[in-house]
Design a protein around this motif. Structure first.
Motif, PDB file in Angstrom:
ATOM      1  N   UNK A  22       5.296   6.865   4.875  1.00  0.00           N
ATOM      2  CA  UNK A  22       5.843   7.876   3.977  1.00  0.00           C
ATOM      3  C   UNK A  22       5.485   7.519   2.539  1.00  0.00           C
ATOM      4  N   UNK A  23       4.204   7.669   2.196  1.00  0.00           N
ATOM      5  CA  UNK A  23       3.741   7.265   0.864  1.00  0.00           C
ATOM      6  C   UNK A  23       4.211   8.238  -0.214  1.00  0.00           C
ATOM      7  N   UNK A  24       4.320   7.709  -1.418  1.00  0.00           N
ATOM      8  CA  UNK A  24       4.722   8.532  -2.550  1.00  0.00           C
ATOM      9  C   UNK A  24       3.590   8.707  -3.559  1.00  0.00           C
ATOM     10  N   UNK A  25       2.753   7.712  -3.732  1.00  0.00           N
ATOM     11  CA  UNK A  25       1.644   7.781  -4.678  1.00  0.00           C
ATOM     12  C   UNK A  25       0.471   8.567  -4.064  1.00  0.00           C
ATOM     13  N   UNK A  26      -0.317   9.195  -4.904  1.00  0.00           N
ATOM     14  CA  UNK A  26      -1.416  10.051  -4.454  1.00  0.00           C
ATOM     15  C   UNK A  26      -2.409   9.296  -3.570  1.00  0.00           C
ATOM     16  N   UNK A  56       0.791  -1.226   0.000  1.00  0.00           N
ATOM     17  CA  UNK A  56       0.000   0.000   0.000  1.00  0.00           C
ATOM     18  C   UNK A  56       0.827   1.283   0.000  1.00  0.00           C
ATOM     19  N   UNK A  57       1.963   1.275   0.687  1.00  0.00           N
ATOM     20  CA  UNK A  57       2.660   2.531   0.924  1.00  0.00           C
ATOM     21  C   UNK A  57       4.063   2.629   0.329  1.00  0.00           C
ATOM     22  N   UNK A  58       4.636   1.543  -0.106  1.00  0.00           N
ATOM     23  CA  UNK A  58       6.013   1.583  -0.596  1.00  0.00           C
ATOM     24  C   UNK A  58       7.005   1.611   0.554  1.00  0.00           C
TER      25      UNK A  58
END
Length: 141
Positions: free
Chosen positions: A110-114, A83-85
């Protein structure tokens, strides 16, 4: 970055709580309801650390646990997550409580995708109660 904090009180001793947190045997999938056998793999293990993938089809992560029994702390640094990378992880602090142990938990994402950023932003608001109930069940007996 999003941080979700909560604490759980347990009738278990602090040492027993640390034993549950650091048990990477096949029993882990029985103890933790959010971990299924198809998404649990120990990649490496040593004194005070373990590299694992754990979770379920909806949400899994691979990371490195490190712990210190004497200071009663454990951390999971996330290397990969469905889900979050990469980035973030879990931080556990265990202390004495009148009837057993107190477990302070911090979950950092600390997600990168919207879409992951939106989900991470909602975690402290809507995720904390469910996470707290789940942890309370694990450390109840």
């Amino acid at each position: 970055m999003s941080v979700t904090r909560f604490h759980v009180l347990s009738p278990l001793s602090p040492d027993a709580v640390m034993a549950v947190l650091t048990d990477f045997s096949p029993r882990r999938t029985e103890t933790w309801p959010g971990i299924d056998t198809d998404h649990f793999e120990v990649h490496g293990r040593g004194e005070g650390w373990a590299e694992v993938t754990e979770g379920n089809a909806a949400a899994w992560e691979r990371g490195r646990y490190e712990w210190d029994i004497e200071s009663r702390t454990a951390t999971l640094t996330t290397h990969e997550s469905k889900l979050f990378g990469a980035g973030g992880g879990w931080d556990f602090r265990v202390s004495d409580a009148p009837e057993g142990a107190r477990i302070d938990v911090a979950l950092t994402r600390e997600p990168r995708a919207f879409g992951a950023k939106i989900l991470a932003g909602l975690l402290p608001i809507i995720g904390a109660p469910g996470l707290k109930r789940s942890f309370a069940a694990v450390f109840s007996a």
